[in-house]
Design an enzyme around this catalytic site. Structure first.
Site, PDB file in Angstrom:
ATOM      1  N   ASP A  82      28.636 -42.198  65.851  1.00 28.90           N
ATOM      2  CA  ASP A  82      29.605 -43.150  66.402  1.00 28.90           C
ATOM      3  C   ASP A  82      28.935 -44.447  66.861  1.00 28.90           C
ATOM      4  O   ASP A  82      27.765 -44.465  67.223  1.00 28.90           O
ATOM      5  CB  ASP A  82      30.403 -42.527  67.562  1.00 28.90           C
ATOM      6  CG  ASP A  82      29.508 -41.923  68.658  1.00 28.90           C
ATOM      7  OD1 ASP A  82      28.373 -41.489  68.338  1.00 28.90           O
ATOM      8  OD2 ASP A  82      29.945 -41.882  69.811  1.00 28.90           O
ATOM      9  N   GLU A 140      29.391 -39.160  70.164  1.00 32.75           N
ATOM     10  CA  GLU A 140      28.399 -38.773  71.188  1.00 32.75           C
ATOM     11  C   GLU A 140      28.591 -39.588  72.454  1.00 32.75           C
ATOM     12  O   GLU A 140      28.309 -39.122  73.552  1.00 32.75           O
ATOM     13  CB  GLU A 140      26.975 -38.993  70.637  1.00 32.75           C
ATOM     14  CG  GLU A 140      25.879 -38.412  71.531  1.00 32.75           C
ATOM     15  CD  GLU A 140      25.596 -39.233  72.781  1.00 32.75           C
ATOM     16  OE1 GLU A 140      25.386 -38.629  73.847  1.00 32.75           O
ATOM     17  OE2 GLU A 140      25.605 -40.473  72.696  1.00 32.75           O
ATOM     18  N   GLU A 141      29.080 -40.832  72.285  1.00 33.38           N
ATOM     19  CA  GLU A 141      29.051 -41.783  73.397  1.00 33.38           C
ATOM     20  C   GLU A 141      30.159 -41.596  74.423  1.00 33.38           C
ATOM     21  O   GLU A 141      30.054 -42.100  75.536  1.00 33.38           O
ATOM     22  CB  GLU A 141      29.141 -43.225  72.853  1.00 33.38           C
ATOM     23  CG  GLU A 141      27.964 -43.638  71.974  1.00 33.38           C
ATOM     24  CD  GLU A 141      26.708 -43.966  72.771  1.00 33.38           C
ATOM     25  OE1 GLU A 141      26.730 -43.822  74.004  1.00 33.38           O
ATOM     26  OE2 GLU A 141      25.706 -44.351  72.141  1.00 33.38           O
ATOM     27  N   HIS A 367      22.448 -50.059  73.744  1.00 31.86           N
ATOM     28  CA  HIS A 367      23.785 -50.471  74.203  1.00 31.86           C
ATOM     29  C   HIS A 367      23.860 -51.979  74.457  1.00 31.86           C
ATOM     30  O   HIS A 367      24.855 -52.467  74.968  1.00 31.86           O
ATOM     31  CB  HIS A 367      24.242 -49.699  75.467  1.00 31.86           C
ATOM     32  CG  HIS A 367      24.452 -48.230  75.208  1.00 31.86           C
ATOM     33  ND1 HIS A 367      25.277 -47.439  75.977  1.00 31.86           N
ATOM     34  CD2 HIS A 367      23.961 -47.411  74.257  1.00 31.86           C
ATOM     35  CE1 HIS A 367      25.265 -46.195  75.513  1.00 31.86           C
ATOM     36  NE2 HIS A 367      24.466 -46.158  74.455  1.00 31.86           N
TER      37      HIS A 367
HETATM   38 ZN   LIG Z   1      24.047 -44.460  73.430  1.00 27.73          ZN
HETATM   39 ZN   LIG Z   2      22.581 -42.506  71.461  1.00 27.36          ZN
END
Ligand SMILES: [Zn+2]
Ligand SMILES: [Zn+2]
Length: 401
Positions: A82, A140-141, A367
């Site tokens: 993702d 995952e986020e 990020h």
């Molecule tokens: Zn991340």
């Molecule tokens: Zn990651």
């Protein structure tokens, strides 16, 4: 040796791996919305010759199985796929085509890396024993995360061990991997506290119950859960992120105050203690001041526990192949990872692969809109998996076929 054959294929395919990663980078999708990404992964797996492909597992995961047809260990390898709600600010030629969405954590590299090892090993199935499961994981986020549903599907119940890696973009690429035995990443919990007082005139506190004063006192008290109640050598963080009372009038005592924050812990016992402590302190501090307090405590991902034996195995195999100084220790990270769910169920290890881009003057953190990575990290990660395949799934001498 099996490893050499896989590694050679990985080198030959590297151009395709880069192309795959750049395609994914250009077409990022948010967690739980990865429609095109899933199609891309499935199409690639089919083109490589995979037939045992399970889709939409746990709400979006793809599991590709390579069954040698011979008894032996069952080993899982995972990559997440993702993107993030981040506007890309890099100068890359293959920037995100989706405004406000970016692969800013390196999941594009994890996925392209896992595709490359899946492709490299398939033509060598005759030389294997046991089974490989390639786990392509969505979301995952964003909690609850994709891993939880995949584990709950039961499709990984026969795994003997599970491994994953994350690119480490904060350090310039140097071909090394980084490991940490035991608790390596934190459990990530969130809480909201509602203090119900009694509003009134700012000049007449005696006729009100002021939730702002109670909240300020409570915030101080909550810090003692970390500083006084747990063993100082057990890491924990309790952060108050918001504290709100009143609507802006300077002469009004408000009815209510809302406090919210996050708790990060490694040891589940410390996590339990802090959760209970927040509830007890809130209730009792509020009671002492004739207010009422309510806590909503939400558990996020559990802490990542790297099994010592499986982590030592990664360390030894990598050192033997690439040199003693090519495995470093990864300091504990108080951030979270939903790989924790696999490790709650099965032994295994989650390690880091150096992958910051060297050309970049300043390295930007994961990020960040300017996050970039060194694509050679995909080769390093895939080779680490190849060493594990070689270790677990090679026919032992003298073993019947
Ligand atoms: Zn991340
Ligand atoms: Zn990651």
């Amino acid at each position: 040796m099996l490893y050499e054959k896989i590694a050679e294929a990985l080198e030959v395919q590297f151009e395709e791996t880069v192309t795959n990663r750049r395609y994914l980078h250009q077409h990022p999708e948010l967690s739980f919305q990865e429609i095109n990404t899933k199609r891309f992964i499935k199409d690639k797996l089919v083109s490589y010759g995979y037939t045992a492909i399970a889709e939409e597992i746990g709400g979006g995961g793809i599991l590709a199985t390579l069954d040698s047809g011979k008894p032996g260990p069952v080993i899982g390898f995972r990559a997440d796929f993702d993107g993030l709600a981040v506007q890309e600010e890099t100068e890359l030629s293959f920037q995100s085509t989706q405004a406000g969405v970016m692969h800013a954590c390196g999941h594009d590299a994890h996925t392209a890396g896992l595709l490359s090892i899946a492709r490299a090993v398939l033509p060598l199935r005759e030389e294997l024993v046991g089974k490989l499961v390639f786990i392509f994981q969505h979301a995952e986020e964003v909690p609850p995360g994709g891993a939880k549903g995949i584990v709950e599907s039961g499709l990984l119940d026969d795994l003997d061990a599970v491994y994953g890696w994350h690119v480490q973009g904060d350090d310039p690429y140097n071909g090394k991997i980084y490991i940490h035995k035991g608790y390596a990443m934190a459990a990530t919990d969130a809480f909201t506290i509602e203090i119900q007082g009694k509003g009134g005139h700012g000049a007449s506190p005696h006729t009100s119950i002021d939730p702002a004063v109670i909240g300020a006192y409570l915030i101080q008290q909550l810090q003692t859960l970390v500083s006084r109640r747990k063993d100082p050598i057990d890491p924990a963080v309790l952060t108050i992120a918001t504290f709100k009372a009143g609507e802006g009038a300077h002469n009004v005592i408000s009815d209510q105050a809302i406090i919210s924050g996050t708790v990060r812990t490694l040891d589940p016992e410390v996590q339990d203690m802090i959760e209970q402590g927040i509830t007890d302190m809130t209730e009792n501090v509020c009671k002492a001041h004739q207010a009422t307090g309510k806590v909503k405590y939400e558990r996020g991902y559990p802490s990542v526990y790297n099994y010592p034996d499986e982590t030592t195995l990664v360390e030894q195999l990598f050192k033997e192949k690439f040199g003693e100084d090519m495995v470093g220790d990864m300091p504990v990270i108080m951030g979270g990872e939903d790989f924790a769910y696999y490790l709650k169920k099965k032994p295994g290890s989650f390690f880091f692969v150096s992958g910051g881009s060297v050309e970049q003057r300043d390295l930007f953190p994961h990020h960040h809109g300017k996050f970039t990575l060194d694509e050679r990290s995909m080769l390093t990660g895939a080779k680490a998996f190849a060493l594990l395949i070689n270790h677990y799934l090679t026919k032992k001498v003298g073993e019947p076929v």
